[in-house]
Design an enzyme around this catalytic site. Structure first.
Site, PDB file in Angstrom:
ATOM      1  N   LYS A  12       0.809  -1.230   0.000  1.00  0.00           N
ATOM      2  CA  LYS A  12       0.000   0.000   0.000  1.00  0.00           C
ATOM      3  C   LYS A  12       0.837   1.273   0.000  1.00  0.00           C
ATOM      4  O   LYS A  12       0.343   2.335  -0.365  1.00  0.00           O
ATOM      5  CB  LYS A  12      -0.982  -0.012   1.161  1.00  0.00           C
ATOM      6  CG  LYS A  12      -2.137  -0.976   0.927  1.00  0.00           C
ATOM      7  CD  LYS A  12      -3.443  -0.428   1.417  1.00  0.00           C
ATOM      8  CE  LYS A  12      -4.616  -1.305   1.020  1.00  0.00           C
ATOM      9  NZ  LYS A  12      -4.502  -2.670   1.585  1.00  0.00           N
ATOM     10  N   SER A  22      -8.613   0.994   8.609  1.00  0.00           N
ATOM     11  CA  SER A  22      -8.275   0.375   9.888  1.00  0.00           C
ATOM     12  C   SER A  22      -6.911  -0.278   9.792  1.00  0.00           C
ATOM     13  O   SER A  22      -6.410  -0.838  10.747  1.00  0.00           O
ATOM     14  CB  SER A  22      -9.317  -0.675  10.244  1.00  0.00           C
ATOM     15  OG  SER A  22      -9.462  -1.571   9.174  1.00  0.00           O
ATOM     16  N   GLU A  78      -9.958 -13.897  -3.136  1.00  0.00           N
ATOM     17  CA  GLU A  78     -10.692 -13.298  -2.024  1.00  0.00           C
ATOM     18  C   GLU A  78     -10.868 -14.294  -0.893  1.00  0.00           C
ATOM     19  O   GLU A  78     -10.859 -15.506  -1.113  1.00  0.00           O
ATOM     20  CB  GLU A  78     -12.120 -12.975  -2.489  1.00  0.00           C
ATOM     21  CG  GLU A  78     -12.276 -11.661  -3.142  1.00  0.00           C
ATOM     22  CD  GLU A  78     -13.722 -11.460  -3.524  1.00  0.00           C
ATOM     23  OE1 GLU A  78     -14.174 -10.331  -3.365  1.00  0.00           O
ATOM     24  OE2 GLU A  78     -14.396 -12.402  -3.976  1.00  0.00           O
ATOM     25  N   GLY A 104     -16.096 -13.669   2.097  1.00  0.00           N
ATOM     26  CA  GLY A 104     -16.527 -12.397   1.523  1.00  0.00           C
ATOM     27  C   GLY A 104     -16.222 -12.343   0.047  1.00  0.00           C
ATOM     28  O   GLY A 104     -15.307 -11.648  -0.379  1.00  0.00           O
ATOM     29  N   ASP A 145     -17.574 -10.970  -2.551  1.00  0.00           N
ATOM     30  CA  ASP A 145     -18.306  -9.964  -3.344  1.00  0.00           C
ATOM     31  C   ASP A 145     -17.628  -9.711  -4.684  1.00  0.00           C
ATOM     32  O   ASP A 145     -18.300  -9.469  -5.689  1.00  0.00           O
ATOM     33  CB  ASP A 145     -18.425  -8.655  -2.570  1.00  0.00           C
ATOM     34  CG  ASP A 145     -17.062  -8.063  -2.265  1.00  0.00           C
ATOM     35  OD1 ASP A 145     -16.362  -8.623  -1.396  1.00  0.00           O
ATOM     36  OD2 ASP A 145     -16.673  -7.076  -2.911  1.00  0.00           O
ATOM     37  N   SER A 158       1.163  -9.854  -0.380  1.00  0.00           N
ATOM     38  CA  SER A 158       0.845  -8.422  -0.348  1.00  0.00           C
ATOM     39  C   SER A 158       1.280  -7.701   0.916  1.00  0.00           C
ATOM     40  O   SER A 158       1.427  -6.480   0.897  1.00  0.00           O
ATOM     41  CB  SER A 158      -0.647  -8.223  -0.575  1.00  0.00           C
ATOM     42  OG  SER A 158      -1.397  -9.034   0.305  1.00  0.00           O
TER      43      SER A 158
END
Ligand SMILES: *Cc1c(COP(=O)(O)O)cnc(C)c1O
Length: 320
Positions: free
Chosen positions: A54, A79, A205, A209, A211, A305
């Site tokens: 990130k 968070s 994923e 979850g 999605d 990651s």
């Protein structure tokens, strides 16, 4: 109409990150290769600055601020790793940072964000709409909002990890990428399409979850409740407009990994490769081992990651 970022934007991001982000190592493991009967290349973003990819997106986005934006400052909500990435990038660039974090975020992450010099505002995630609160504060104080994934400069920055991987090892048949809101996957897909057009890019994923999988397969962004999973970096409720636009065009499919398989992968990295990879960072390898992809005889890239998991939690997960 949205203008989606392109591989040219990834190249520009790479130039901005030069000398600021680490060019993280690519590691191989004979055991992993034997187990999958494939050549596996791990891109180790767990060794990136602040412990996750990130930093790339955050630093790229803040580098593009005008003088007025720099002076007023940046605001974000997170968070986890994005908070630390914004805080560190802002400190390096001399930009004041305000981060909204949930009251129940891990104290170590709140502490780390403050230690990088950001002003942390805590909110109750069950009572407040954090995005509305962020926008209100941004308006009042004239701050620029940099969200965790749905922003062209963030996506372009995240794409530099896969760009480095392809530049180092050449073409790959598969690339497996952890998927939350899709910044890393979208950026990786831009690089794959430009540098290894035959490479099949998969998002991975948490099973709890999916999605992104539902969105990819239905062709429209699906919203879910915050999933219960140990992969805290992928507890997102929906993809973004930019990320979905790229993912639906350039990604081959989205698959899932269970929490048990994430723990198994964490143990593998610790025991065999002597590295600490956080649960979300294990999604790609867990899928390589268990999602039934036809990897035998192939060259497979796996993006690790991030590595931010506190040791007590790491111990608890492996002991359970
Ligand atoms: C944020 C994060 C992800 C997911 O990235 P997106 O760009 O939201 O898809 C994966 N792994 C780690 C370690 C993260 O911090």
């Amino acid at each position: 109409m949205l203008t989606l970022p392109t591989y040219q934007d990834v190249i520009a991001a790479g130039a901005r990150l030069q000398g600021h982000a680490h060019r993280t190592p690519v590691w191989q493991s004979r055991t992993a290769d034997e187990r999958l009967e494939a050549s596996v290349f791990f891109k180790c973003e767990n060794f990136q600055r602040m412990g996750a990819f990130k930093f790339r997106g955050a630093f790229n986005a803040l580098s593009r601020f005008s003088a007025a934006q720099r002076q007023a400052g940046v605001i974000s909500f997170s968070s986890g790793n994005h908070a630390q990435a914004i805080a560190l990038s802002a400190r390096l660039l001399g930009i004041p940072a305000t981060i909204l974090m949930p009251l129940d975020a891990p104290p170590s992450k709140i502490e780390a964000t403050r230690a990088y010099g950001a002003e942390v505002i805590l909110f109750d995630r069950y009572k407040c709409d954090r995005e509305a609160m962020t926008r209100e504060l941004a308006g009042q104080r004239g701050l620029t909002l940099i969200p965790p994934y749905d922003h062209p400069d963030v996506i372009a920055g995240q794409g530099t990890a896969a760009k480095e991987l392809f530049e180092e090892v050449g073409a790959l048949d598969f690339l497996l990428v952890p998927l939350g809101g899709g910044g890393l996957l979208a950026g990786s897909a831009l690089s794959a399409r430009a540098l290894a057009s035959a490479c099949q890019v998969y998002g991975v994923e948490p099973l709890a979850g999916n999605d992104g999988q539902q969105s990819f397969r239905s062709g429209a962004i699906v919203h879910i409740e915050t999933p219960k999973t140990i992969a805290d970096g992928a507890q997102t409720q929906h993809l973004g407009q930019y990320t979905f636009g790229i993912i639906r065009r350039d990604v081959h499919d989205v698959v899932t990994a269970s929490d048990a398989h994430l723990v198994e992968a964490m143990r593998f990295f610790a025991e065999r490769m002597k590295m600490l990879v956080e649960p979300t960072g294990c999604l790609g390898f867990a899928a390589a081992c268990h999602a039934g992809l036809p990897l035998a005889g192939k060259r497979v890239g796996v993006i690790l990651s991030g590595g931010n998991v506190d040791l007590r939690r790491f111990g608890e997960l492996l002991a359970a």
